[in-house]
Motif scaffolding. Structure first.
Motif, PDB file in Angstrom:
ATOM      1  N   THR A  44      57.661  59.684 -43.151  1.00  0.00           N
ATOM      2  CA  THR A  44      57.746  58.573 -44.086  1.00  0.00           C
ATOM      3  C   THR A  44      58.856  58.857 -45.094  1.00  0.00           C
ATOM      4  N   THR A  45      59.186  57.851 -45.845  1.00  0.00           N
ATOM      5  CA  THR A  45      60.233  58.031 -46.844  1.00  0.00           C
ATOM      6  C   THR A  45      59.695  58.837 -48.015  1.00  0.00           C
ATOM      7  N   ARG A  52      63.406  44.364 -50.750  1.00  0.00           N
ATOM      8  CA  ARG A  52      62.083  44.231 -50.120  1.00  0.00           C
ATOM      9  C   ARG A  52      62.219  43.906 -48.639  1.00  0.00           C
ATOM     10  N   ALA A  76      63.258  47.285 -46.847  1.00  0.00           N
ATOM     11  CA  ALA A  76      62.277  48.377 -46.902  1.00  0.00           C
ATOM     12  C   ALA A  76      61.569  48.625 -45.563  1.00  0.00           C
ATOM     13  N   PRO A  77      61.050  47.605 -44.866  1.00  0.00           N
ATOM     14  CA  PRO A  77      60.373  47.905 -43.595  1.00  0.00           C
ATOM     15  C   PRO A  77      61.334  48.393 -42.511  1.00  0.00           C
ATOM     16  N   VAL A  78      62.582  47.961 -42.552  1.00  0.00           N
ATOM     17  CA  VAL A  78      63.592  48.428 -41.589  1.00  0.00           C
ATOM     18  C   VAL A  78      63.843  49.919 -41.831  1.00  0.00           C
ATOM     19  N   GLU A 107      61.833  52.064 -43.384  1.00  0.00           N
ATOM     20  CA  GLU A 107      60.602  52.802 -43.077  1.00  0.00           C
ATOM     21  C   GLU A 107      60.447  52.994 -41.569  1.00  0.00           C
ATOM     22  N   ALA A 108      60.741  51.954 -40.773  1.00  0.00           N
ATOM     23  CA  ALA A 108      60.638  52.060 -39.313  1.00  0.00           C
ATOM     24  C   ALA A 108      61.632  53.088 -38.775  1.00  0.00           C
ATOM     25  N   LYS A 155      64.190  57.256 -51.082  1.00  0.00           N
ATOM     26  CA  LYS A 155      64.374  56.048 -51.875  1.00  0.00           C
ATOM     27  C   LYS A 155      64.537  56.433 -53.339  1.00  0.00           C
ATOM     28  N   ALA A 157      68.169  46.162 -38.551  1.00  0.00           N
ATOM     29  CA  ALA A 157      67.749  47.352 -37.803  1.00  0.00           C
ATOM     30  C   ALA A 157      68.814  47.862 -36.828  1.00  0.00           C
TER      31      ALA A 157
END
Length: 120
Positions: free
Chosen positions: A2-3, A34, A37-39, A41-42, A54, A93
């Motif tokens: 994880t980050t 925002r 962020a999920p890109v 994290e993936a 981060k 991504a």
């Protein structure tokens, strides 16, 4: 992986101690941040050998200023302690995946020679 969160106290040590570090400068009020962020994290889950970090520019204003952050999100890539990429804007991504492969493929001997020549 994880980050992780970087602060003014941990930034330099993390960059110096790790082979590849990707740093996302962001703020909670930033819409593109925002979305990115999920890109980010993936990608961290796909590349456990890389440190994904981060920096909250609101909480770490002095660090953001020292890094000359003028727009967020800004993504920086460090390899062997050398800044090799810095760009504002949220990456999709596929672009982040391409960046990671390019950073992994860098000839660091050449980059270190270039940095040394610039400092001389």
């Amino acid at each position: 992986m994880t980050t992780i969160t970087l602060t003014g106290d941990t930034f330099a040590r993390t960059i110096a101690d790790q082979d590849i570090v990707l740093v996302d400068f962001w703020a909670s009020w930033c819409g593109p941040c925002r979305m990115f962020a999920p890109v980010f994290e993936a990608a961290s889950a796909e590349h456990p050998e890389i440190v994904f970090a981060k920096v909250d520019t609101e909480a770490e204003q002095a660090l953001a200023a020292a890094a000359q952050i003028t727009s967020i999100p800004t993504l920086m890539a460090f390899r062997e302690g050398v800044l090799v990429f810095s760009q504002a804007g949220a990456l999709p991504a596929p672009a982040l995946a391409e960046l990671i492969e390019k950073v992994k493929g860098l000839d660091m001997d050449e980059i270190h020679r270039s940095v040394a020549a610039q400092q001389a």
